[in-house]
Design a protein around this motif. Structure first.
Motif, PDB file in Angstrom:
ATOM      1  N   LEU A  40      53.277  40.846  52.767  1.00 16.65           N
ATOM      2  CA  LEU A  40      53.004  40.852  51.328  1.00 16.65           C
ATOM      3  C   LEU A  40      51.618  41.430  51.100  1.00 16.65           C
ATOM      4  CD1 LEU A  40      53.621  38.004  48.753  1.00 16.65           C
ATOM      5  CD2 LEU A  40      51.386  39.098  48.897  1.00 16.65           C
ATOM      6  N   THR A  41      51.517  42.467  50.269  1.00 18.16           N
ATOM      7  CA  THR A  41      50.224  43.057  49.932  1.00 18.16           C
ATOM      8  C   THR A  41      49.829  42.662  48.518  1.00 18.16           C
ATOM      9  OG1 THR A  41      48.927  45.102  49.853  1.00 18.16           O
ATOM     10  CG2 THR A  41      51.194  45.239  49.064  1.00 18.16           C
ATOM     11  N   SER A  42      48.556  42.381  48.331  1.00 22.01           N
ATOM     12  CA  SER A  42      48.059  42.000  47.013  1.00 22.01           C
ATOM     13  C   SER A  42      47.342  43.178  46.363  1.00 22.01           C
ATOM     14  CB  SER A  42      47.088  40.813  47.135  1.00 22.01           C
ATOM     15  OG  SER A  42      46.540  40.487  45.872  1.00 22.01           O
ATOM     16  N   SER A  43      47.274  43.163  45.051  1.00 19.80           N
ATOM     17  CA  SER A  43      46.520  44.180  44.314  1.00 19.80           C
ATOM     18  C   SER A  43      45.069  43.775  44.099  1.00 19.80           C
ATOM     19  CB  SER A  43      47.177  44.456  42.951  1.00 19.80           C
ATOM     20  OG  SER A  43      48.318  45.262  43.093  1.00 19.80           O
ATOM     21  N   VAL A  44      44.676  42.605  44.608  1.00 15.73           N
ATOM     22  CA  VAL A  44      43.309  42.128  44.381  1.00 15.73           C
ATOM     23  C   VAL A  44      42.625  41.859  45.718  1.00 15.73           C
ATOM     24  CG1 VAL A  44      43.976  41.093  42.184  1.00 15.73           C
ATOM     25  CG2 VAL A  44      43.901  39.676  44.247  1.00 15.73           C
ATOM     26  N   PRO A  45      41.283  41.885  45.730  1.00 16.23           N
ATOM     27  CA  PRO A  45      40.546  41.534  46.946  1.00 16.23           C
ATOM     28  C   PRO A  45      40.471  40.017  47.116  1.00 16.23           C
ATOM     29  CG  PRO A  45      39.018  42.084  45.193  1.00 16.23           C
ATOM     30  CD  PRO A  45      40.394  42.365  44.653  1.00 16.23           C
ATOM     31  N   LYS A  46      40.081  39.587  48.303  1.00 19.56           N
ATOM     32  CA  LYS A  46      40.013  38.163  48.609  1.00 19.56           C
ATOM     33  C   LYS A  46      38.956  37.441  47.783  1.00 19.56           C
ATOM     34  CE  LYS A  46      41.686  38.699  53.347  1.00 19.56           C
ATOM     35  NZ  LYS A  46      41.378  38.560  54.789  1.00 19.56           N
ATOM     36  N   VAL A  47      37.917  38.169  47.325  1.00 18.72           N
ATOM     37  CA  VAL A  47      36.840  37.528  46.578  1.00 18.72           C
ATOM     38  C   VAL A  47      37.355  36.902  45.282  1.00 18.72           C
ATOM     39  CG1 VAL A  47      36.153  39.613  45.311  1.00 18.72           C
ATOM     40  CG2 VAL A  47      34.458  37.811  45.768  1.00 18.72           C
ATOM     41  N   LEU A  48      38.434  37.435  44.732  1.00 16.11           N
ATOM     42  CA  LEU A  48      39.037  36.846  43.528  1.00 16.11           C
ATOM     43  C   LEU A  48      39.970  35.718  43.989  1.00 16.11           C
ATOM     44  CD1 LEU A  48      39.768  40.069  41.442  1.00 16.11           C
ATOM     45  CD2 LEU A  48      37.792  38.549  41.315  1.00 16.11           C
ATOM     46  N   ASP A  49      39.360  34.634  44.420  1.00 11.09           N
ATOM     47  CA  ASP A  49      40.098  33.596  45.144  1.00 11.09           C
ATOM     48  C   ASP A  49      41.134  32.864  44.306  1.00 11.09           C
ATOM     49  OD1 ASP A  49      37.344  32.538  44.176  1.00 11.09           O
ATOM     50  OD2 ASP A  49      38.517  30.716  44.443  1.00 11.09           O
ATOM     51  N   ALA A  50      40.917  32.755  42.991  1.00 11.43           N
ATOM     52  CA  ALA A  50      41.911  32.062  42.165  1.00 11.43           C
ATOM     53  C   ALA A  50      43.221  32.841  42.120  1.00 11.43           C
ATOM     54  CB  ALA A  50      41.378  31.856  40.750  1.00 11.43           C
ATOM     55  N   ILE A  51      43.111  34.160  42.102  1.00 13.87           N
ATOM     56  CA  ILE A  51      44.312  35.000  42.102  1.00 13.87           C
ATOM     57  C   ILE A  51      44.851  35.152  43.518  1.00 13.87           C
ATOM     58  CG2 ILE A  51      45.236  37.294  41.610  1.00 13.87           C
ATOM     59  CD1 ILE A  51      43.234  37.547  39.334  1.00 13.87           C
ATOM     60  N   TYR A  52      43.977  35.540  44.439  1.00  5.80           N
ATOM     61  CA  TYR A  52      44.418  35.773  45.811  1.00  5.80           C
ATOM     62  C   TYR A  52      44.967  34.489  46.440  1.00  5.80           C
ATOM     63  CZ  TYR A  52      44.488  37.581  50.567  1.00  5.80           C
ATOM     64  OH  TYR A  52      44.892  37.994  51.817  1.00  5.80           O
ATOM     65  N   GLU A  56      48.376  32.608  49.273  1.00  2.99           N
ATOM     66  CA  GLU A  56      48.289  31.628  50.352  1.00  2.99           C
ATOM     67  C   GLU A  56      49.147  30.405  50.051  1.00  2.99           C
ATOM     68  OE1 GLU A  56      43.738  32.788  51.706  1.00  2.99           O
ATOM     69  OE2 GLU A  56      44.059  31.375  50.051  1.00  2.99           O
ATOM     70  N   LEU A  57      49.113  29.973  48.784  1.00  5.45           N
ATOM     71  CA  LEU A  57      49.944  28.835  48.393  1.00  5.45           C
ATOM     72  C   LEU A  57      51.420  29.167  48.599  1.00  5.45           C
ATOM     73  CD1 LEU A  57      49.468  26.589  45.278  1.00  5.45           C
ATOM     74  CD2 LEU A  57      51.715  27.471  45.851  1.00  5.45           C
ATOM     75  N   LEU A  58      51.842  30.348  48.154  1.00  3.38           N
ATOM     76  CA  LEU A  58      53.230  30.770  48.313  1.00  3.38           C
ATOM     77  C   LEU A  58      53.632  30.781  49.781  1.00  3.38           C
ATOM     78  CD1 LEU A  58      55.755  32.383  46.843  1.00  3.38           C
ATOM     79  CD2 LEU A  58      54.710  34.327  47.993  1.00  3.38           C
ATOM     80  N   ALA A  59      52.819  31.432  50.608  1.00  4.88           N
ATOM     81  CA  ALA A  59      53.154  31.561  52.024  1.00  4.88           C
ATOM     82  C   ALA A  59      53.220  30.195  52.709  1.00  4.88           C
ATOM     83  CB  ALA A  59      52.139  32.455  52.722  1.00  4.88           C
ATOM     84  N   ASN A  60      52.295  29.304  52.371  1.00 11.38           N
ATOM     85  CA  ASN A  60      52.284  27.973  52.979  1.00 11.38           C
ATOM     86  C   ASN A  60      53.529  27.176  52.594  1.00 11.38           C
ATOM     87  OD1 ASN A  60      49.849  28.429  54.244  1.00 11.38           O
ATOM     88  ND2 ASN A  60      48.623  27.470  52.636  1.00 11.38           N
ATOM     89  N   TYR A  61      53.889  27.203  51.309  1.00  9.47           N
ATOM     90  CA  TYR A  61      55.066  26.471  50.855  1.00  9.47           C
ATOM     91  C   TYR A  61      56.326  26.981  51.552  1.00  9.47           C
ATOM     92  CZ  TYR A  61      52.955  23.823  46.973  1.00  9.47           C
ATOM     93  OH  TYR A  61      52.228  22.939  46.218  1.00  9.47           O
ATOM     94  N   GLY A 221      37.431  36.796  33.198  1.00 11.72           N
ATOM     95  CA  GLY A 221      36.817  35.722  32.425  1.00 11.72           C
ATOM     96  C   GLY A 221      35.651  35.158  33.211  1.00 11.72           C
ATOM     97  N   PRO A 222      35.029  34.095  32.729  1.00  9.84           N
ATOM     98  CA  PRO A 222      33.786  33.602  33.321  1.00  9.84           C
ATOM     99  C   PRO A 222      33.819  33.385  34.827  1.00  9.84           C
ATOM    100  CG  PRO A 222      34.207  32.489  31.253  1.00  9.84           C
ATOM    101  CD  PRO A 222      35.429  33.325  31.536  1.00  9.84           C
ATOM    102  N   TYR A 223      34.869  32.748  35.340  1.00  6.29           N
ATOM    103  CA  TYR A 223      34.882  32.402  36.760  1.00  6.29           C
ATOM    104  C   TYR A 223      34.824  33.643  37.643  1.00  6.29           C
ATOM    105  CZ  TYR A 223      36.298  30.422  41.230  1.00  6.29           C
ATOM    106  OH  TYR A 223      36.347  30.072  42.556  1.00  6.29           O
ATOM    107  N   ASP A 224      35.616  34.662  37.314  1.00  6.45           N
ATOM    108  CA  ASP A 224      35.600  35.891  38.110  1.00  6.45           C
ATOM    109  C   ASP A 224      34.428  36.796  37.733  1.00  6.45           C
ATOM    110  OD1 ASP A 224      37.816  35.194  39.585  1.00  6.45           O
ATOM    111  OD2 ASP A 224      39.230  36.273  38.302  1.00  6.45           O
ATOM    112  N   ASP A 225      34.098  36.869  36.444  1.00  7.35           N
ATOM    113  CA  ASP A 225      33.028  37.756  35.999  1.00  7.35           C
ATOM    114  C   ASP A 225      31.682  37.372  36.600  1.00  7.35           C
ATOM    115  OD1 ASP A 225      35.042  38.858  34.513  1.00  7.35           O
ATOM    116  OD2 ASP A 225      34.152  38.465  32.557  1.00  7.35           O
TER     117      ASP A 225
END
Length: 367
Positions: A40-52, A56-61, A221-225
């Motif tokens: 699975l490839t993501s469109s975002v980098p790891k630094v955007l941890d809420a999205i990325y 990890e949650l999907l794969a673990n479940y 938004g604030p958390y990522d910005d």
């Protein structure tokens, strides 16, 4: 015992012995739970941890629910393909799945945007309601089938901010010639208002803003910005991001590979995606307040977009939808559906949700 009975008994014993001596057949459940490995490839980098982190949650479940038989290996943007090529990678089988906002692909068809976010479209809760119970999923499935993929909701940021500006915005005229890092259909709306939309890769936005190559940028938004440091070079922080009222991340899967999965694996994957969808929004709701407070402490000057500008943007958006819809039946069908759903939803929101939130916000302000 009669001879006939003795022979019959002996025959049964021999059959039983033969059965015990034969290899035991594998249980049906094991036969229907093969070992499968996906990428699975993501469109975002790891630094955007809420999205990325939704990956990890999907794969673990999925791994835990299948006792390790279904493994999903995750890659950040750029590790296998660039973030904006995630859909292509799923289509051509480079990877089996991807995490991406579908509105990255409006160059293929503007209809993709309808299932992520549209200017003045649905908020996060409405986006979920439309998808799960308002006909959105059926429209999406029919559209994505044309591209050989299947899509599931995989997260939402909630309403985003309007962006960071190097100078104050007081009227629509202030957007004339302004170079704004904003993409998608929102960029087309802004172009109608005199803005010069810019498409810049995420890693290059800060440098462009710092050097003055662009005058403004929008992100999430604030958390990522806060992580990206925009406050250091563009102090005016505007709201709301009317183009991203409820932007949805998707998990997309190669349709042929999806249909090869056992039904139980598909069900587990769908349940895991739904969990990731809820978790991401909860993370942003929990983390944005403190991040916003920190940004203000670092010098961010919060500003609402002028009311007259919001009206101009709404009108330009309506005109653009009519122009696109006149040429694209899929887009018109999706926009008509979600607009009707939004309007119906607000019959309730203006009675229940909005008055409740409005009152409690005012009561808090009064102390």
């Amino acid at each position: 015992m009669k001879r006939r009975d003795l022979l019959a008994t002996a025959g049964l014993g021999a059959a039983a012995a033969a059965t015990l001596a034969a290899p035991l057949a594998a249980p049906a459940i094991a036969q229907s739970a093969p070992t499968i490995r996906w990428r699975l490839t993501s469109s975002v980098p790891k630094v955007l941890d809420a999205i990325y982190g939704a990956n990890e949650l999907l794969a673990n479940y999925v791994r835990e629910a299948t006792d390790g038989r279904f493994q999903i290996e995750i890659f950040a943007a750029g590790e296998v393909v660039p973030g904006l090529q995630a859909l292509d990678a799923v289509q051509n089988g480079t990877v089996e799945a991807a995490q991406t906002p579908l509105y990255y692909y409006i160059g293929k068809d503007p209809t993709f945007a309808c299932f992520t976010a549209l200017p003045f479209g649905l908020n996060a809760r409405q986006q979920n309601a439309w998808f799960y119970h308002g006909g959105g999923r059926e429209l999406q499935d029919a559209f994505l089938a044309k591209y050989g993929v299947v899509g599931l909701l995989g997260g939402n940021t909630g309403t985003q901010m309007g962006g960071w500006f190097r100078r104050e915005i007081k009227a629509t005229a202030d957007f004339a010639g302004l170079k704004f890092r904003i993409g998608g259909i929102a960029g087309q709306v802004m172009a109608k208002l005199g803005c010069v939309p810019q498409q810049i890769a995420p890693g290059d936005v800060y440098a462009a803003l710092e050097k003055g190559t662009i005058d403004a940028c929008e992100w999430v938004g604030p958390y990522d910005d806060e992580k990206l440091g925009f406050v250091r070079v563009a102090p005016y922080y505007y709201y709301p991001g009317w183009w991203d009222g409820g932007p949805t991340m998707h998990f997309i899967m190669n349709k042929a590979r999806w249909e090869e999965l056992p039904a139980s694996y598909r069900a587990i994957f769908e349940a895991a995606a739904a969990a990731a969808n809820a978790d991401m929004l909860a993370k942003y709701d929990a983390r944005n307040p403190a991040a916003l407070r920190r940004l203000v402490g670092q010098g961010a000057q919060l500003r609402p977009f002028p009311a007259a500008f919001m009206d101009d943007a709404y009108l330009a958006t309506t005109q653009l939808y009519a122009e696109i819809g006149a040429k694209n039946a899929d887009f018109k069908k999706a926009v008509d559906s979600l607009t009707a759903f939004r309007n119906e939803e607000y019959l309730w929101w203006q009675v229940g949700e909005y008055p409740y939130d409005g009152y409690t916000i005012r009561a808090r302000a009064r102390g």
